[in-house]
Design a protein around this motif. Structure first.
Motif, PDB file in Angstrom:
ATOM      1  N   ARG A  90      -2.204  -2.063  -5.678  1.00  0.00           N
ATOM      2  CA  ARG A  90      -3.632  -2.186  -4.701  1.00  0.00           C
ATOM      3  C   ARG A  90      -4.494  -3.261  -4.782  1.00  0.00           C
ATOM      4  O   ARG A  90      -4.964  -3.814  -3.807  1.00  0.00           O
ATOM      5  CB  ARG A  90      -4.601  -0.785  -5.038  1.00  0.00           C
ATOM      6  CG  ARG A  90      -3.973   0.457  -4.488  1.00  0.00           C
ATOM      7  CD  ARG A  90      -4.717   1.810  -4.698  1.00  0.00           C
ATOM      8  NE  ARG A  90      -4.056   2.987  -4.776  1.00  0.00           N
ATOM      9  CZ  ARG A  90      -3.679   3.428  -3.687  1.00  0.00           C
ATOM     10  NH1 ARG A  90      -3.835   2.927  -2.626  1.00  0.00           N
ATOM     11  NH2 ARG A  90      -3.112   4.639  -3.702  1.00  0.00           N
ATOM     12  N   ARG A  91      -4.517  -3.796  -5.937  1.00  0.00           N
ATOM     13  CA  ARG A  91      -5.170  -5.170  -6.264  1.00  0.00           C
ATOM     14  C   ARG A  91      -4.553  -6.331  -5.462  1.00  0.00           C
ATOM     15  O   ARG A  91      -5.165  -7.173  -4.880  1.00  0.00           O
ATOM     16  CB  ARG A  91      -5.299  -5.459  -7.762  1.00  0.00           C
ATOM     17  CG  ARG A  91      -6.577  -4.834  -8.358  1.00  0.00           C
ATOM     18  CD  ARG A  91      -6.638  -5.334  -9.831  1.00  0.00           C
ATOM     19  NE  ARG A  91      -5.756  -5.148 -10.789  1.00  0.00           N
ATOM     20  CZ  ARG A  91      -5.346  -3.774 -11.227  1.00  0.00           C
ATOM     21  NH1 ARG A  91      -6.357  -2.936 -11.265  1.00  0.00           N
ATOM     22  NH2 ARG A  91      -4.419  -4.040 -12.192  1.00  0.00           N
TER      23      ARG A  91
ATOM     24  N   ALA B 164       2.125   1.686  -3.553  1.00  0.00           N
ATOM     25  CA  ALA B 164       0.940   2.052  -4.287  1.00  0.00           C
ATOM     26  C   ALA B 164       0.872   3.612  -4.155  1.00  0.00           C
ATOM     27  O   ALA B 164       0.443   4.207  -5.084  1.00  0.00           O
ATOM     28  CB  ALA B 164      -0.272   1.332  -4.189  1.00  0.00           C
ATOM     29  N   ASP B 165       0.714   4.021  -2.652  1.00  0.00           N
ATOM     30  CA  ASP B 165       0.516   5.638  -2.495  1.00  0.00           C
ATOM     31  C   ASP B 165       1.620   6.397  -3.269  1.00  0.00           C
ATOM     32  O   ASP B 165       1.440   7.309  -3.981  1.00  0.00           O
ATOM     33  CB  ASP B 165       0.523   5.765  -1.048  1.00  0.00           C
ATOM     34  CG  ASP B 165      -1.023   5.290  -0.312  1.00  0.00           C
ATOM     35  OD1 ASP B 165      -1.510   4.994  -1.138  1.00  0.00           O
ATOM     36  OD2 ASP B 165      -0.667   5.105   0.826  1.00  0.00           O
TER      37      ASP B 165
ATOM     38  N   MET C 127       0.825  -1.205  -0.084  1.00  0.00           N
ATOM     39  CA  MET C 127      -0.026  -0.065  -0.044  1.00  0.00           C
ATOM     40  C   MET C 127       0.863   1.179  -0.131  1.00  0.00           C
ATOM     41  O   MET C 127       0.571   2.285  -0.697  1.00  0.00           O
ATOM     42  CB  MET C 127      -0.882   0.087   1.049  1.00  0.00           C
ATOM     43  CG  MET C 127      -1.947  -1.128   1.178  1.00  0.00           C
ATOM     44  SD  MET C 127      -3.148  -0.784  -0.356  1.00  0.00           S
ATOM     45  CE  MET C 127      -3.915   0.735   0.005  1.00  0.00           C
ATOM     46  N   ASN C 128       1.976   1.208   0.832  1.00  0.00           N
ATOM     47  CA  ASN C 128       3.019   2.450   0.586  1.00  0.00           C
ATOM     48  C   ASN C 128       3.502   2.567  -0.596  1.00  0.00           C
ATOM     49  O   ASN C 128       3.744   3.780  -1.260  1.00  0.00           O
ATOM     50  CB  ASN C 128       4.117   2.060   1.814  1.00  0.00           C
ATOM     51  CG  ASN C 128       3.469   2.346   3.230  1.00  0.00           C
ATOM     52  OD1 ASN C 128       2.524   2.738   3.720  1.00  0.00           O
ATOM     53  ND2 ASN C 128       4.315   1.825   4.209  1.00  0.00           N
TER      54      ASN C 128
ATOM     55  N   THR D 111      -5.208  -9.086   1.598  1.00  0.00           N
ATOM     56  CA  THR D 111      -6.054  -8.821   2.745  1.00  0.00           C
ATOM     57  C   THR D 111      -7.101  -9.953   2.617  1.00  0.00           C
ATOM     58  O   THR D 111      -7.481 -10.346   3.721  1.00  0.00           O
ATOM     59  CB  THR D 111      -6.662  -7.566   2.466  1.00  0.00           C
ATOM     60  OG1 THR D 111      -5.898  -6.489   2.447  1.00  0.00           O
ATOM     61  CG2 THR D 111      -7.818  -7.201   3.607  1.00  0.00           C
TER      62      THR D 111
ATOM     63  N   ALA E 107      -2.583  -5.974  -2.775  1.00  0.00           N
ATOM     64  CA  ALA E 107      -3.060  -5.733  -1.488  1.00  0.00           C
ATOM     65  C   ALA E 107      -4.219  -6.258  -1.118  1.00  0.00           C
ATOM     66  O   ALA E 107      -4.429  -6.852  -0.096  1.00  0.00           O
ATOM     67  CB  ALA E 107      -2.872  -4.266  -1.019  1.00  0.00           C
ATOM     68  N   LYS E 108      -5.339  -6.017  -2.013  1.00  0.00           N
ATOM     69  CA  LYS E 108      -6.727  -6.631  -1.767  1.00  0.00           C
ATOM     70  C   LYS E 108      -6.596  -8.144  -1.402  1.00  0.00           C
ATOM     71  O   LYS E 108      -7.322  -8.573  -0.964  1.00  0.00           O
ATOM     72  CB  LYS E 108      -7.464  -6.092  -2.910  1.00  0.00           C
ATOM     73  CG  LYS E 108      -8.960  -6.172  -2.566  1.00  0.00           C
ATOM     74  CD  LYS E 108      -9.842  -5.748  -3.728  1.00  0.00           C
ATOM     75  CE  LYS E 108     -11.192  -5.857  -3.519  1.00  0.00           C
ATOM     76  NZ  LYS E 108     -12.227  -5.439  -4.675  1.00  0.00           N
TER      77      LYS E 108
ATOM     78  N   SER F  86       0.214   1.909  -9.814  1.00  0.00           N
ATOM     79  CA  SER F  86      -0.482   1.928  -8.268  1.00  0.00           C
ATOM     80  C   SER F  86      -1.611   1.023  -8.147  1.00  0.00           C
ATOM     81  O   SER F  86      -1.894   0.246  -7.192  1.00  0.00           O
ATOM     82  CB  SER F  86      -1.019   3.391  -8.134  1.00  0.00           C
ATOM     83  OG  SER F  86      -1.747   3.643  -6.760  1.00  0.00           O
ATOM     84  N   ASN F  87      -2.463   1.020  -9.160  1.00  0.00           N
ATOM     85  CA  ASN F  87      -3.865   0.254  -9.255  1.00  0.00           C
ATOM     86  C   ASN F  87      -3.366  -1.444  -8.958  1.00  0.00           C
ATOM     87  O   ASN F  87      -4.364  -2.155  -8.391  1.00  0.00           O
ATOM     88  CB  ASN F  87      -4.712   0.271 -10.410  1.00  0.00           C
ATOM     89  CG  ASN F  87      -5.287   1.809 -10.264  1.00  0.00           C
ATOM     90  OD1 ASN F  87      -5.698   2.286  -9.297  1.00  0.00           O
ATOM     91  ND2 ASN F  87      -6.001   2.427 -11.486  1.00  0.00           N
TER      92      ASN F  87
END
Length: 77
Positions: free
Chosen positions: A50-51, A27-28, A24-25, A57, A53-54, A46-47
């Protein structure tokens, strides 16, 4: 044996939490880079992160459920 499994699940959980935070860091950072340079490739990267990371999770939720089950199993013994 159950204690060993609980310890292993806790280690996996901690590792995944660290991975999610790192992804996430990153991606930010890519999103900020996109804002600065106005290049869509950074948003794409970035996207993608994020995917990822999802997904991690989701894995984390499964591990949490397994951990809860093992703790209940140990408590009932």
């Amino acid at each position: 044996a159950v204690c060993d499994e609980i310890d292993e699940l806790k280690k996996k959980k901690q590792c995944l939490e660290n991975e999610v935070q790192a992804v996430m860091n990153s991606a930010d950072e890519f999103a900020e880079q996109a804002e600065k340079t106005h290049q869509l490739t950074w948003i794409s990267k970035s996207n993608s992160l994020r995917r990822s990371a999802k997904d991690k999770t989701s894995e984390l939720k499964v591990i949490d459920q397994q951990l809860e089950q093992k703790l209940l199993q140990m408590k009932n013994c």
